[in-house]
Enzyme design. Structure first.
Site, PDB file in Angstrom:
ATOM      1  N   LEU A  59     -81.599  77.960  50.919  1.00 61.41           N
ATOM      2  CA  LEU A  59     -82.628  78.099  51.945  1.00 61.41           C
ATOM      3  C   LEU A  59     -82.229  76.763  52.987  1.00 61.41           C
ATOM      4  O   LEU A  59     -82.082  75.913  52.726  1.00 61.41           O
ATOM      5  CB  LEU A  59     -83.856  77.690  51.124  1.00 61.41           C
ATOM      6  CG  LEU A  59     -85.302  77.582  52.159  1.00 61.41           C
ATOM      7  CD1 LEU A  59     -85.443  79.054  52.695  1.00 61.41           C
ATOM      8  CD2 LEU A  59     -86.298  77.214  51.411  1.00 61.41           C
ATOM      9  N   CYS A  60     -82.456  77.427  54.204  1.00 59.95           N
ATOM     10  CA  CYS A  60     -82.150  76.466  55.378  1.00 59.95           C
ATOM     11  C   CYS A  60     -83.403  76.566  56.336  1.00 59.95           C
ATOM     12  O   CYS A  60     -83.992  77.533  56.796  1.00 59.95           O
ATOM     13  CB  CYS A  60     -81.191  77.249  56.187  1.00 59.95           C
ATOM     14  SG  CYS A  60     -79.467  77.184  55.298  1.00 59.95           S
ATOM     15  N   ASP A  61     -84.057  75.352  56.111  1.00 60.13           N
ATOM     16  CA  ASP A  61     -85.084  75.043  57.097  1.00 60.13           C
ATOM     17  C   ASP A  61     -85.221  73.702  57.764  1.00 60.13           C
ATOM     18  O   ASP A  61     -84.630  72.731  56.894  1.00 60.13           O
ATOM     19  CB  ASP A  61     -86.506  75.040  56.153  1.00 60.13           C
ATOM     20  CG  ASP A  61     -87.709  74.833  56.710  1.00 60.13           C
ATOM     21  OD1 ASP A  61     -88.245  73.814  57.328  1.00 60.13           O
ATOM     22  OD2 ASP A  61     -88.574  75.985  57.034  1.00 60.13           O
TER      23      ASP A  61
ATOM     24  N   ASN B  79     -83.751  83.040  56.728  1.00 53.74           N
ATOM     25  CA  ASN B  79     -83.390  81.722  56.546  1.00 53.74           C
ATOM     26  C   ASN B  79     -82.705  81.323  55.198  1.00 53.74           C
ATOM     27  O   ASN B  79     -82.770  80.193  55.008  1.00 53.74           O
ATOM     28  CB  ASN B  79     -84.979  80.976  56.606  1.00 53.74           C
ATOM     29  CG  ASN B  79     -85.285  81.174  58.178  1.00 53.74           C
ATOM     30  OD1 ASN B  79     -86.597  81.760  58.043  1.00 53.74           O
ATOM     31  ND2 ASN B  79     -84.950  80.710  59.021  1.00 53.74           N
TER      32      ASN B  79
END
Length: 176
Positions: A107-109, A100
């Site tokens: 950070l990709c969430d 992720n």
């Protein structure tokens, strides 16, 4: 150098930033620990270091998963001018091997995007909780940004953990 007192428009943010600064003394996170280092809010506009963007918080995360248990990660939280109506962007200053985290170390969430999943009532402490959870518990099925690492996480977790551990041992910062 201390920043100026907050205007009425950003008292909420100022209060939240104070809570973040106090985490090193009385950690209120459910998991992990955040150690505040500094932020652009600590400087007047004239004294802001050239490599700092506006509205940036810098600190170290001490996570609880086996991969990260011996080292800390340095992160930057970039707050857009529209925060909290728009979510922050999280940059991993310490490189990590994670499904992720994209090639630009972002950070990709889903909880930190502009979709219906972002809640503008989320505090900075809540943002830190999301970051800790996302890093300690990878989500390879939910739209990973690094497909090769996600595939490895699903198909060969032992190899993923070996590579992730090696990267954090090489790049991690000492714990407090």
């Amino acid at each position: 150098m201390a920043g100026a007192a907050p205007s009425p428009l950003n008292k909420k943010l100022w209060r939240e930033l104070t809570d973040v600064k106090l985490l090193s003394e009385n950690n209120k996170l459910k998991q992990g620990k955040f150690i505040y280092e500094n932020s652009s809010f600590d400087y007047s506009a004239d004294d802001l270091p050239k490599d700092y963007g506006q509205n940036v918080i810098v600190g170290r995360l001490e996570l609880t998963s086996n991969i990260y248990k011996n080292h800390a990660l340095r992160i930057e939280i970039h707050l857009p001018p529209e925060y909290p109506m728009k979510p922050p962007e999280v940059v991993m200053v310490t490189p990590v091997y994670h499904p992720n985290v994209n090639e630009k170390n972002r950070l990709c969430d889903n909880r930190l995007t502009l979709t219906e999943t972002w809640n503008n009532q989320t505090t900075l402490l809540g943002v830190l909780e999301i970051i800790v959870d996302a890093l300690d518990n990878p989500k390879p099925e939910g739209g990973p940004v690094n497909a090769d690492v996600a595939r490895e996480y699903i198909q060969n977790k032992a190899e993923y953990e070996r590579k992730a551990t090696a990267m954090i041992q090489q790049n991690g910062v000492p714990r407090s």
